[in-house]
Design a protein around this motif. Structure first.
Motif, PDB file in Angstrom:
ATOM      1  N   ILE A 164      -9.117   1.891  -1.346  1.00 48.00           N
ATOM      2  CA  ILE A 164      -9.192   2.819  -0.217  1.00 48.00           C
ATOM      3  C   ILE A 164      -7.947   3.697  -0.152  1.00 48.00           C
ATOM      4  O   ILE A 164      -8.033   4.913   0.041  1.00 48.00           O
ATOM      5  N   VAL A 165      -6.772   3.107  -0.338  1.00 49.28           N
ATOM      6  CA  VAL A 165      -5.519   3.878  -0.262  1.00 49.28           C
ATOM      7  C   VAL A 165      -5.399   4.835  -1.447  1.00 49.28           C
ATOM      8  O   VAL A 165      -5.000   5.996  -1.271  1.00 49.28           O
ATOM      9  N   VAL A 166      -5.740   4.384  -2.642  1.00 45.37           N
ATOM     10  CA  VAL A 166      -5.698   5.272  -3.808  1.00 45.37           C
ATOM     11  C   VAL A 166      -6.653   6.448  -3.589  1.00 45.37           C
ATOM     12  O   VAL A 166      -6.291   7.599  -3.845  1.00 45.37           O
ATOM     13  N   ASN A 167      -7.854   6.177  -3.106  1.00 43.46           N
ATOM     14  CA  ASN A 167      -8.798   7.262  -2.839  1.00 43.46           C
ATOM     15  C   ASN A 167      -8.275   8.215  -1.769  1.00 43.46           C
ATOM     16  O   ASN A 167      -8.463   9.431  -1.870  1.00 43.46           O
ATOM     17  N   ALA A 168      -7.607   7.679  -0.755  1.00 40.09           N
ATOM     18  CA  ALA A 168      -7.022   8.535   0.288  1.00 40.09           C
ATOM     19  C   ALA A 168      -5.943   9.431  -0.316  1.00 40.09           C
ATOM     20  O   ALA A 168      -5.842  10.614   0.027  1.00 40.09           O
ATOM     21  N   CYS A 169      -5.135   8.879  -1.230  1.00 36.18           N
ATOM     22  CA  CYS A 169      -4.120   9.687  -1.918  1.00 36.18           C
ATOM     23  C   CYS A 169      -4.768  10.792  -2.732  1.00 36.18           C
ATOM     24  O   CYS A 169      -4.343  11.954  -2.665  1.00 36.18           O
ATOM     25  N   LEU A 170      -5.753  10.419  -3.509  1.00 33.01           N
ATOM     26  CA  LEU A 170      -6.413  11.408  -4.353  1.00 33.01           C
ATOM     27  C   LEU A 170      -7.082  12.491  -3.516  1.00 33.01           C
ATOM     28  O   LEU A 170      -7.041  13.673  -3.877  1.00 33.01           O
ATOM     29  N   MET A 175       0.835  -1.201   0.000  1.00 30.95           N
ATOM     30  CA  MET A 175       0.000   0.000   0.000  1.00 30.95           C
ATOM     31  C   MET A 175       0.877   1.261   0.000  1.00 30.95           C
ATOM     32  O   MET A 175       0.535   2.261  -0.621  1.00 30.95           O
ATOM     33  N   TRP A 176       2.025   1.184   0.687  1.00 30.16           N
ATOM     34  CA  TRP A 176       2.968   2.310   0.686  1.00 30.16           C
ATOM     35  C   TRP A 176       3.465   2.542  -0.739  1.00 30.16           C
ATOM     36  O   TRP A 176       3.534   3.678  -1.206  1.00 30.16           O
ATOM     37  N   ALA A 177       3.806   1.476  -1.446  1.00 29.40           N
ATOM     38  CA  ALA A 177       4.299   1.612  -2.821  1.00 29.40           C
ATOM     39  C   ALA A 177       3.234   2.237  -3.722  1.00 29.40           C
ATOM     40  O   ALA A 177       3.536   3.119  -4.537  1.00 29.40           O
ATOM     41  N   VAL A 178       1.993   1.804  -3.565  1.00 31.07           N
ATOM     42  CA  VAL A 178       0.893   2.374  -4.346  1.00 31.07           C
ATOM     43  C   VAL A 178       0.732   3.854  -4.016  1.00 31.07           C
ATOM     44  O   VAL A 178       0.604   4.699  -4.908  1.00 31.07           O
ATOM     45  N   GLN A 193      -1.895   5.803   6.141  1.00 26.99           N
ATOM     46  CA  GLN A 193      -2.516   5.856   7.475  1.00 26.99           C
ATOM     47  C   GLN A 193      -4.022   6.084   7.349  1.00 26.99           C
ATOM     48  O   GLN A 193      -4.812   5.359   7.964  1.00 26.99           O
ATOM     49  N   ASP A 194      -4.405   7.074   6.550  1.00 27.63           N
ATOM     50  CA  ASP A 194      -5.838   7.349   6.341  1.00 27.63           C
ATOM     51  C   ASP A 194      -6.545   6.121   5.786  1.00 27.63           C
ATOM     52  O   ASP A 194      -7.643   5.769   6.224  1.00 27.63           O
TER      53      ASP A 194
END
Length: 178
Positions: free
Chosen positions: A82-88, A37-40, A56-57
């Motif tokens: 979820i992680v991609v959406n948190a990044c965006l 998830m960190w790499a993504v 984290q989010d």
């Protein structure tokens, strides 16, 4: 009482244990998938601080909304989304007027660069529209299937295919020797 090592459980089993109140199950999911998830997040945001915050989010959201997991996809696909959406979301907060929707490929710019100077993949990737960049990161860099990428990005599979094709074509132009 016989206890089964959490490391031997599948992701689906761990998520179900978490939903049933197991205090350790989600921690095992985190340990298994935090690096991926960190790499993504890092490839999505290009910024270690934003990536760390997004991971984290994302895991906090997954922890809190475990009941939203329907089980029709892999747990990792759900976590990616979820992680991609948190990044965006974080990127939108930084650049609220930035358009992250897919649009036409970048125009070929007239770069007068010496033969020794070439764009590397990272620089070229940053010049792509956000939709194309995300599709290429998930499919080409993380090896997800088109179907998994479509679920994560919440678009049709055909959209992922076309974004990848346009992104690859634009990357090929951007990476041509000057």
């Amino acid at each position: 009482m016989v206890t089964v090592d959490l490391a031997e459980r599948t992701d689906h089993e761990l998520l179900n244990l978490h939903k049933d109140g197991d205090a350790e199950a989600f921690g095992e999911l985190f340990r298994r998938h935090k690096d991926r998830m960190w790499a993504v997040a890092l490839r999505t945001s290009r910024d270690p601080e934003i990536a760390a915050d997004a991971v984290q989010d994302g895991f906090i959201n997954a922890f809190r909304r475990a009941d939203s997991f329907r089980g029709d996809a892999a747990v990792t696909t759900w976590l990616h989304r979820i992680v991609v959406n948190a990044c965006l979301d974080r990127l939108r907060r930084i650049k609220p007027t930035a358009d992250i929707a897919d649009h036409d490929p970048v125009e070929q710019r007239d770069y007068h660069r010496s033969v020794e100077v070439r764009l590397d993949v990272r620089e070229a990737l940053e010049q792509l529209p956000e939709g194309q960049k995300m599709a290429l990161v998930l499919v080409d860099m993380h090896g997800l299937s088109v179907a998994e990428a479509a679920q994560i990005l919440e678009v049709a599979e055909g959209t992922v295919k076309s974004r990848c094709a346009r992104g690859r074509a634009a990357m090929a132009q951007l990476l041509e020797p000057a």
